[in-house]
Scaffold this active site. Sequence first.
Site, PDB file in Angstrom:
ATOM      1  N   ASP A  74      -6.055  -2.592 -36.476  1.00 32.22           N
ATOM      2  CA  ASP A  74      -5.455  -1.822 -35.383  1.00 32.22           C
ATOM      3  C   ASP A  74      -4.007  -1.436 -35.663  1.00 32.22           C
ATOM      4  OD1 ASP A  74      -4.482  -4.402 -35.220  1.00 32.22           O
ATOM      5  OD2 ASP A  74      -5.488  -4.869 -33.342  1.00 32.22           O
ATOM      6  N   ASN A 143      -7.032 -13.865 -24.057  1.00 33.56           N
ATOM      7  CA  ASN A 143      -8.038 -13.306 -23.153  1.00 33.56           C
ATOM      8  C   ASN A 143      -9.360 -13.014 -23.877  1.00 33.56           C
ATOM      9  OD1 ASN A 143      -7.429 -11.095 -24.707  1.00 33.56           O
ATOM     10  ND2 ASN A 143      -6.627  -9.833 -23.047  1.00 33.56           N
ATOM     11  N   HIS A 145      -9.712 -11.259 -26.647  1.00 35.90           N
ATOM     12  CA  HIS A 145      -9.816  -9.966 -27.345  1.00 35.90           C
ATOM     13  C   HIS A 145      -9.898 -10.168 -28.859  1.00 35.90           C
ATOM     14  CE1 HIS A 145      -5.156  -9.196 -27.752  1.00 35.90           C
ATOM     15  NE2 HIS A 145      -5.613  -9.934 -28.735  1.00 35.90           N
ATOM     16  N   GLU A 150     -10.074  -5.202 -25.589  1.00 35.16           N
ATOM     17  CA  GLU A 150      -9.720  -6.045 -24.456  1.00 35.16           C
ATOM     18  C   GLU A 150     -10.949  -6.358 -23.607  1.00 35.16           C
ATOM     19  OE1 GLU A 150      -6.926  -7.243 -24.575  1.00 35.16           O
ATOM     20  OE2 GLU A 150      -5.320  -5.825 -24.948  1.00 35.16           O
TER      21      GLU A 150
HETATM   22  P1  PGA Z   1      -1.757 -14.007 -32.661  1.00 36.72           P
HETATM   23  O1  PGA Z   1      -2.598 -12.800 -32.089  1.00 36.72           O
HETATM   24  O2  PGA Z   1      -2.318 -14.315 -34.014  1.00 36.72           O
HETATM   25  O3  PGA Z   1      -0.350 -13.501 -32.714  1.00 36.72           O
HETATM   26  O4  PGA Z   1      -1.923 -15.142 -31.707  1.00 36.72           O
HETATM   27  C1  PGA Z   1      -3.973 -12.781 -32.232  1.00 36.72           C
HETATM   28  C2  PGA Z   1      -4.543 -11.670 -31.413  1.00 36.72           C
HETATM   29  O5  PGA Z   1      -3.967 -11.355 -30.355  1.00 36.72           O
HETATM   30  O6  PGA Z   1      -5.566 -11.103 -31.823  1.00 36.72           O
END
Ligand code: PGA
Length: 248
Positions: A74, A143, A145, A150
């Site tokens: 992304d 959450n 995702h 999302e």
């Molecule tokens: P993080 O993010 O590795 O910074 O916890 C993971 C994500 O939100 O997919």
Amino acid sequence: MTERLENMKIITTEDYNELSEKAAKIIASKLILKPKSILGLATGSTPIGTYKELIRLYNEKIISFNEAITFNLDEYYDLDYENVNSYHYFMNKNLFSSIDIKKENINIPSGLAESLEKECESYESKIESCGGVDIQILGIGRNGHIGFNEPHCKFGSTTHVVSLDEDTRRANARFFRNIEEVPKKAITMGIKTIMNAKEILLLVSGEDKSKAIYETVYGNVTESVPASVLQLHPNVTVIVDKKGAKFL
Ligand code: PGA
């Protein structure tokens, strides 16, 4: 809550360092067996240790990225590539500038494209024309995702533009000066794009992810927990540290 399906392999590690070493070993073995591997890469805090370990293996001449092709999950909408919060910048800083990958083999969706729709279509078809992702690295949001898919996203989605969840913007605000600076939109591989990867490596670290990974592994397969779709993938390895594995 249902039983865990056996196609998900779960490796619990003592800490984040061990998680990173184990993840890097799995990716390194792909590169050794298939130097032209198509690697699906992720940003965020979680894979940084894995990338450090891959750089170490590269410096020790155990692996090379000379023939590898990468596709990132992304990118934020409308952030310059030089912006320290763009995923272009992140990947260059944390991996690409320290390895021998060819520039033309690096693929990250562009949030600056004139037509985002066309960008999504061409990103998706480029993945296909390369033969699909061999191994996709994923982090997970609090959450549930994956990528920027999302809660309540569509399982059938391919690369597309998304509006970011407020929880995700709050979580990512730690990298920006304030929450207003966090973009409200992004381009992300869709759930279908991710599910098309031949193998998936989900990295989970820290107690704040423990509920999300529990629901991912043991919960119902539901679009309200996007990562739960991984229960339906035939080849998923979850590497989770002790804190993240609190409820597993
Ligand atoms: P993080 O993010 O590795 O910074 O916890 C993971 C994500 O939100 O997919």
